[in-house]
Scaffold this active site. Sequence first.
Site, short mmCIF file in Angstrom:
data_model
loop_
_atom_site.label_atom_id
_atom_site.label_comp_id
_atom_site.label_asym_id
_atom_site.label_seq_id
_atom_site.Cartn_x
_atom_site.Cartn_y
_atom_site.Cartn_z
CE LYS A 59 49.04 41.10 40.91
NZ LYS A 59 48.75 39.54 41.38
CB VAL A 105 37.74 37.51 36.39
CG1 VAL A 105 37.22 38.75 37.34
CG2 VAL A 105 38.79 37.00 37.13
#
Length: 430
Positions: free
Chosen positions: A207, A17
């Site tokens: 999450k 990333v």
Amino acid sequence: MMRTRPLKVALLGCGVVGSEVARIMTTHADDLAARIGAPVELAGVAVRRPSRVREGIDPALVTTDATALVKRGDIDVVVEVIGGIEPARSLITTAFEYGASVVSANKALLAQEGAALHAAAGDHDADLYYEAAVAGAIPLIRPLRESLAGDKINRVMGIVNGTTNFILDKMDSTGAGYQEALDEATALGYAEADPTADVEGFDAAAKAAILAGIAFHSRVRLDDVYREGMTEVTAADFASARNMGCTIKLLAICERAADGGSVTARVHPAMIPLTHPLASVRGAYNAVFVESDAAGQLMFYGPGAGGAPTASAVLGDLVAVCRNRLAGATGPGESAYAALPVSPMGEVVTRYHISLDVADKPGVLAQVATVFAEHGVSIDTVRQQGKDGEASLVVVTHRASDASLSGTVEALRNLDTVRGVASIMRVEGE
């Protein structure tokens, strides 16, 4: 008029990333400057292995001293993509102390320490943005805490892990077993060498904690989320799902109680009707289904992982934070005013699909039905198939609490005519 002095960005981590974030900052520099109102400059990159060649990054910017980088005092925004709890937590709080705002993709840290990090950001008039922490490129955090800020969200249900969705989709579409599907996911790069965080639901649970906290304006920690993995899902479960017009997904479900006085957050495999929008989410994609009072039903869909998609979300946050810096303002922080308690899993009400191995003789169905009735669990449908003295009995219930269902199953195990409980699965999305 554009400001000529650049906003300085420190990048913590330069893996899949981080390297994409650096690449986009470089290749789209002019566009980013135009959108922000000032140029952005990559002022330093903290890594663990400085000798590795990083294409497009000036080696002079690379350092192994992340603490010194965030303490420089001239950094406007710190982008944290190293993951884990430490040293990320210490680096983020230090960044706030030295005047920087923070963009993070660290779901585990935010699920565990989100309240403390928001408080630290508030103490130093800094921003904490984390769109990339939940569903990769899918815009989700900002719509929940900004676009739907005037609405009442009642339920957030979604597929938030691409690895597990790829595996379950492969099992459903090809008839592959769990291990075979996992091996293919690993070979294609969708699964890590150690897939535990994905297949046991830890990733999705983090999450879910973040989503529940934002959706219900309450503090929900990782420890508050009920979690089941998907390693026990079998081809037989998919066959049963197909008989019901369903498929199986690993779902993160956050919902407000009917009386509005509490919330629940959970992750587990579930049967979901083929008519539900989430049932059509294939491969390694993610999707989140939101239900609110005024907006009604909304679905957010897209790639939930990968370097470029996640970097897209990071850059979106970076633009927003830089704009705030130029305006001398900060964006929305933590909203936990509702302070709703998180109910235990035993109070969750849903439908259940129970598959039993039983003796194939008269009276078995009556015995089983009696046990369900004694525990206050209403039966919707029953299907029995028998051969050579043994039978498979599938019971689908109406909505019942997890606690009452657990008591029912325990009593069923004590019946002489019940050889075993083959599987239990929740039925969602109706």
